[in-house]
Motif scaffolding. Structure first.
Motif, PDB file in Angstrom:
ATOM      1  N   LYS A 158      -8.641   5.829   4.430  1.00  0.00           N
ATOM      2  CA  LYS A 158      -7.852   6.910   3.852  1.00  0.00           C
ATOM      3  C   LYS A 158      -8.652   8.199   3.700  1.00  0.00           C
ATOM      4  CE  LYS A 158      -8.642   5.184  -0.865  1.00  0.00           C
ATOM      5  NZ  LYS A 158      -7.977   4.626  -2.059  1.00  0.00           N
ATOM      6  N   GLN A 159      -9.983   8.101   3.710  1.00  0.00           N
ATOM      7  CA  GLN A 159     -10.816   9.291   3.616  1.00  0.00           C
ATOM      8  C   GLN A 159     -11.039   9.962   4.970  1.00  0.00           C
ATOM      9  OE1 GLN A 159     -13.695   6.707   1.023  1.00  0.00           O
ATOM     10  NE2 GLN A 159     -14.341   8.831   0.779  1.00  0.00           N
ATOM     11  N   GLU A 200      -4.726  -0.573   9.606  1.00  0.00           N
ATOM     12  CA  GLU A 200      -4.949   0.248   8.412  1.00  0.00           C
ATOM     13  C   GLU A 200      -4.842   1.735   8.743  1.00  0.00           C
ATOM     14  OE1 GLU A 200      -5.424   0.938   4.423  1.00  0.00           O
ATOM     15  OE2 GLU A 200      -5.181  -0.998   5.414  1.00  0.00           O
ATOM     16  N   GLN A 248      -2.153   4.333   7.000  1.00  0.00           N
ATOM     17  CA  GLN A 248      -2.518   5.581   6.330  1.00  0.00           C
ATOM     18  C   GLN A 248      -1.906   6.786   7.028  1.00  0.00           C
ATOM     19  OE1 GLN A 248      -4.006   5.937   3.432  1.00  0.00           O
ATOM     20  NE2 GLN A 248      -4.298   3.731   3.190  1.00  0.00           N
ATOM     21  N   LYS A 264       1.664   7.103   5.976  1.00  0.00           N
ATOM     22  CA  LYS A 264       1.780   7.685   4.631  1.00  0.00           C
ATOM     23  C   LYS A 264       1.686   9.206   4.671  1.00  0.00           C
ATOM     24  CE  LYS A 264      -0.064   3.850   1.859  1.00  0.00           C
ATOM     25  NZ  LYS A 264      -1.182   3.435   0.967  1.00  0.00           N
ATOM     26  N   LEU A 265       0.840   9.713   5.568  1.00  0.00           N
ATOM     27  CA  LEU A 265       0.635  11.157   5.677  1.00  0.00           C
ATOM     28  C   LEU A 265       1.657  11.830   6.587  1.00  0.00           C
ATOM     29  CD1 LEU A 265      -3.270  11.271   6.001  1.00  0.00           C
ATOM     30  CD2 LEU A 265      -1.894  11.792   3.964  1.00  0.00           C
TER      31      LEU A 265
END
Length: 238
Positions: A87-88, A107, A111, A114-115
């Protein structure tokens, strides 16, 4: 030697290797591997015309992002990426080069969804079958590429590899050729020849990688100078 002169010298070697292979030097993207170099060095490399910067460590990348170290050039993540740090990186790095497992691939998809973005990635090939390195085996990567094609929030653009450390000149040429053949095969059979990135070669072997078909090289020491590595580091010279 200053960074600008180092980049110019690397460009000369890139051109020589490309021409020897009957290729256009303009086809080769030069990534400055800026691990353990500060924001000022990153800015200097960008000003000197490096095509992109590549970071190996999430924390270092995050710190330098806060310092606007990468303004003016794409940022690529080129190191081992843990799932809990995805996520970073997603949405921060223009390209994640080191996707070497299905859980990591999933993963990144999660992520990116989500963005609300599509994250560009490369699949990492562990061409030497080294236990200490991440990446798909050459036998696994075709299935991984097929899996990536079913995902809607990642875009697979090609392959990358970090071959075993070799001290003999030309020692990794065979490994580069092996990954290049995988790249061509997957590109033709699964991706309608839309792949555009084969990321191979570091400071000690990028001319051989170019001769084998690399479209991107990741060069650190030859641009920024030698780093003081911990004694336990065995990943080679980027």
């Amino acid at each position: 030697m200053p960074i600008r002169e180092n980049i110019e010298a690397v460009r000369v070697k890139i051109a020589e290797a490309a021409k020897a292979a009957g290729r256009d030097p303009a086809e080769i993207t030069l990534v400055g591997a800026s691990k353990m170099n500060d924001a000022a060095a990153c800015r200097e490399a960008i000003a000197a015309g490096v095509d992109a910067l590549g970071e190996n460590r999430v924390q270092e990348m995050t710190e330098k992002l806060a310092e606007n170290a990468y303004d003016g050039a794409p940022l690529y993540f080129i190191g081992h990426l843990q799932r809990n740090k995805v996520k970073q990186v997603v949405g921060k790095a223009a390209l994640i080069q080191s996707v070497g497992s299905d859980p990591l691939l999933d993963e990144i998809e999660k992520q990116a969804e989500k963005l609300g973005i599509v994250q560009d990635i490369l699949l990492e090939v562990n061409v030497g079958g080294e236990d200490a390195k991440s990446g798909y085996t050459p036998e696994e990567v075709f299935a991984a590429a097929a899996r990536a094609k079913t995902l809607t929030h990642v875009r697979l653009r090609g392959l990358m590899t970090v071959p075993p450390i070799e001290t003999a000149p030309g020692g990794n040429l065979t490994n580069f050729q092996k990954v290049s053949r995988l790249y061509v095969d997957i590109n033709q059979k699964l991706y309608d020849n839309k792949f555009d990135i084969l990321s191979m070669g570091m400071s000690g072997d990028y001319p051989d990688a170019i001769r084998a078909g690399a479209t991107m090289v990741r060069v650190g020491t030859a641009i920024f100078g030698h780093r003081a590595y911990p004694a336990a580091n065995q990943e080679g010279t980027v």
